[in-house]
Design an enzyme around this catalytic site. Structure first.
Site, PDB file in Angstrom:
ATOM      1  N   GLU A  26     -79.288 -33.187 -14.369  1.00 12.18           N
ATOM      2  CA  GLU A  26     -78.207 -32.772 -13.450  1.00 12.18           C
ATOM      3  C   GLU A  26     -77.967 -31.260 -13.487  1.00 12.18           C
ATOM      4  OE1 GLU A  26     -74.160 -32.746 -14.471  1.00 12.18           O
ATOM      5  OE2 GLU A  26     -74.401 -34.094 -16.176  1.00 12.18           O
ATOM      6  N   LYS A  88     -68.970 -28.061  -7.284  1.00 11.70           N
ATOM      7  CA  LYS A  88     -69.346 -29.269  -8.026  1.00 11.70           C
ATOM      8  C   LYS A  88     -69.453 -30.399  -6.997  1.00 11.70           C
ATOM      9  CE  LYS A  88     -66.980 -32.379 -11.187  1.00 11.70           C
ATOM     10  NZ  LYS A  88     -65.706 -32.517 -11.919  1.00 11.70           N
ATOM     11  N   ASP A 140     -57.457 -41.388 -11.758  1.00 13.41           N
ATOM     12  CA  ASP A 140     -58.606 -40.496 -11.895  1.00 13.41           C
ATOM     13  C   ASP A 140     -59.720 -41.213 -12.667  1.00 13.41           C
ATOM     14  OD1 ASP A 140     -60.436 -38.484 -12.136  1.00 13.41           O
ATOM     15  OD2 ASP A 140     -59.031 -36.982 -12.885  1.00 13.41           O
ATOM     16  N   SER A 142     -63.919 -41.296 -12.706  1.00 14.83           N
ATOM     17  CA  SER A 142     -65.080 -40.567 -12.183  1.00 14.83           C
ATOM     18  C   SER A 142     -65.947 -41.438 -11.278  1.00 14.83           C
ATOM     19  CB  SER A 142     -65.936 -40.074 -13.360  1.00 14.83           C
ATOM     20  OG  SER A 142     -67.120 -39.490 -12.864  1.00 14.83           O
ATOM     21  N   LYS A 161     -67.008 -37.830 -23.738  1.00 10.42           N
ATOM     22  CA  LYS A 161     -66.015 -37.094 -24.537  1.00 10.42           C
ATOM     23  C   LYS A 161     -64.701 -37.843 -24.564  1.00 10.42           C
ATOM     24  CE  LYS A 161     -67.443 -32.356 -23.960  1.00 10.42           C
ATOM     25  NZ  LYS A 161     -68.315 -32.227 -22.789  1.00 10.42           N
TER      26      LYS A 161
HETATM   27  N1  PSU Z   1     -68.674 -34.558 -19.146  1.00 10.96           N
HETATM   28  C1  PSU Z   1     -69.255 -33.707 -19.998  1.00 10.96           C
HETATM   29  N2  PSU Z   1     -70.013 -32.700 -19.512  1.00 10.96           N
HETATM   30  C2  PSU Z   1     -70.209 -32.517 -18.172  1.00 10.96           C
HETATM   31  C3  PSU Z   1     -69.589 -33.442 -17.272  1.00 10.96           C
HETATM   32  C4  PSU Z   1     -68.846 -34.446 -17.807  1.00 10.96           C
HETATM   33  O1  PSU Z   1     -69.104 -33.854 -21.201  1.00 10.96           O
HETATM   34  O2  PSU Z   1     -70.907 -31.570 -17.766  1.00 10.96           O
HETATM   35  C5  PSU Z   1     -69.825 -33.293 -15.796  1.00 10.96           C
HETATM   36  C6  PSU Z   1     -70.966 -34.225 -15.337  1.00 10.96           C
HETATM   37  O3  PSU Z   1     -71.647 -33.610 -14.264  1.00 10.96           O
HETATM   38  C7  PSU Z   1     -70.213 -35.441 -14.834  1.00 10.96           C
HETATM   39  C8  PSU Z   1     -68.992 -34.794 -14.212  1.00 10.96           C
HETATM   40  O4  PSU Z   1     -70.922 -36.208 -13.890  1.00 10.96           O
HETATM   41  O5  PSU Z   1     -68.658 -33.723 -15.096  1.00 10.96           O
HETATM   42  C9  PSU Z   1     -67.848 -35.742 -14.052  1.00 10.96           C
HETATM   43  O6  PSU Z   1     -66.824 -35.122 -13.342  1.00 10.96           O
HETATM   44  P1  PSU Z   1     -65.600 -35.990 -12.769  1.00 10.96           P
HETATM   45  O7  PSU Z   1     -64.842 -36.422 -13.998  1.00 10.96           O
HETATM   46  O8  PSU Z   1     -64.826 -35.031 -11.924  1.00 10.96           O
HETATM   47  O9  PSU Z   1     -66.210 -37.101 -11.987  1.00 10.96           O
HETATM   48 MN    MN Z   2     -61.953 -37.204 -11.259  1.00 15.24          MN
END
Ligand code: PSU
Ligand code: MN
Length: 306
Positions: A26, A88, A140, A142, A161
């Site tokens: 990614e 992003k 929220d 993902s 994390k």
């Molecule tokens: N968690 C990490 N490192 C990252 C991401 C998440 O420890 O770089 C990035 C990844 O690209 C993941 C995105 O797909 O953040 C998720 O963002 P959101 O929570 O906004 O969906």
């Molecule tokens: Mn989100």
């Protein structure tokens, strides 16, 4: 068949045509997950690690309105240098960025989608997105999790994390039928730490066993991907309690600044790095490289069995 808006680089195209193993990578981790120049150095090291296993790396991004599978060094440098000014891009952002001819750094969700369109089945990253703490009121969650539910790509990560609610993340994956496989572990890893206090569904001890599971899942016509949870190498692990405190602090600041939506994860990642004085960055690099190696091995095993 030519897929609209998709552009494979020549090396990735040739590998896929010959049914050789390919690993997707990614680019949000490059633009938003790490600072320059360590982001570019890491992206190149990760590609090299994939190559050492016998697989071909395909870093994914959106460039000039094209879904790209496979970037050259100049393109990786472009994403790395432009950093957080590159949008992003998750699944919902693709139609806008493509129709406007813009660039985007792909998340786990959109990288899975590009990988699938290209015919790539294995993907390595650092950590997946998940259900955020407090999601009961913020909602929220993902888009990575919905992508895992519907798109047939296996994602090798060091878990997630604990900025997230890991318990709810695992429940969500269960609801949507996404297998969570512990690689040589019974514990779901918490990114910087080898254990989170939560278990995995299944433990598998070799890349061949993981490839066999994936083959069965997809041959049965089951939708969606899988999470391969690969703990950070022992020597690079950070202290769990100390990291919990750092994460609490980062979450508190996000709350005070009312950082929400797609900005939340990048804000927390940058805050954690600042609060640990770069120690988290070192761990982050080590675990991504470790995931790239395993993903390469799984891709090699999978292409050997069909
Ligand atoms: N968690 C990490 N490192 C990252 C991401 C998440 O420890 O770089 C990035 C990844 O690209 C993941 C995105 O797909 O953040 C998720 O963002 P959101 O929570 O906004 O969906
Ligand atoms: Mn989100």
């Amino acid at each position: 068949m030519k897929i609209q808006h998709l552009a494979l680089n020549p090396e990735v195209r040739a590998a896929l045509e010959d049914r050789r193993p390919v690993v997707a990578l990614e680019s949000t981790i490059i633009a938003h997950g790490m600072p320059f120049p360590q982001n570019v150095e890491t992206a190149l090291l990760v590609e090299k690690t994939v190559r050492q296993t016998g697989a071909v790396p395909a870093t994914c991004a959106i460039l000039n309105g094209k879904l790209k599978a496979g970037l050259n060094t100049a393109e990786i440098e472009l994403i790395g240098k432009t950093g957080t000014t590159v949008p992003k891009a998750s699944r919902r952002d693709l139609p806008y960025l493509i129709s406007q001819g813009k660039n985007g750094a792909t998340t786990v969700a959109s990288t899975m989608l590009i990988a699938h369109l290209a015919g790539i089945r294995i993907f390595a990253t650092g950590g997946i997105g998940g259900v955020h703490r407090g999601a009961a009121t913020t909602m929220d969650i993902s888009a990575d999790l919905q992508e895992l539910a519907q798109t047939p790509v296996a994602v090798v990560s060091a878990g997630a994390k604990s900025i997230l609610d890991l318990g709810l993340t695992l429940e969500y994956l269960e609801t949507f039928g996404v297998p969570v496989i512990g690689y040589q572990t019974n514990d779901f890893p918490a990114f910087y730490a080898r254990k989170s206090g939560f278990g995995v569904d299944y433990r598998l001890n070799s890349a061949v066993e993981v490839a066999n599971l994936l083959k069965v899942k997809w041959a049965m016509g089951l939708r969606g991907g899988a999470v391969v949870a690969n703990p950070i190498p022992e020597a690079h692990q950070l202290d769990f309690e100390a990291m919990q405190r750092v994460i609490e602090q980062a979450l508190l600041e996000a709350e005070q600044r009312q950082t929400r939506g797609k900005a939340l994860t990048p804000f927390l990642l940058a805050k954690i790095e600042a609060l640990t004085g770069g120690k988290s960055l070192e761990a982050n690099v080590a675990l991504v490289v470790n995931n790239a190696k395993l993903a390469g091995e799984i891709a090699v095993a999978l292409s050997a069995i069909g």
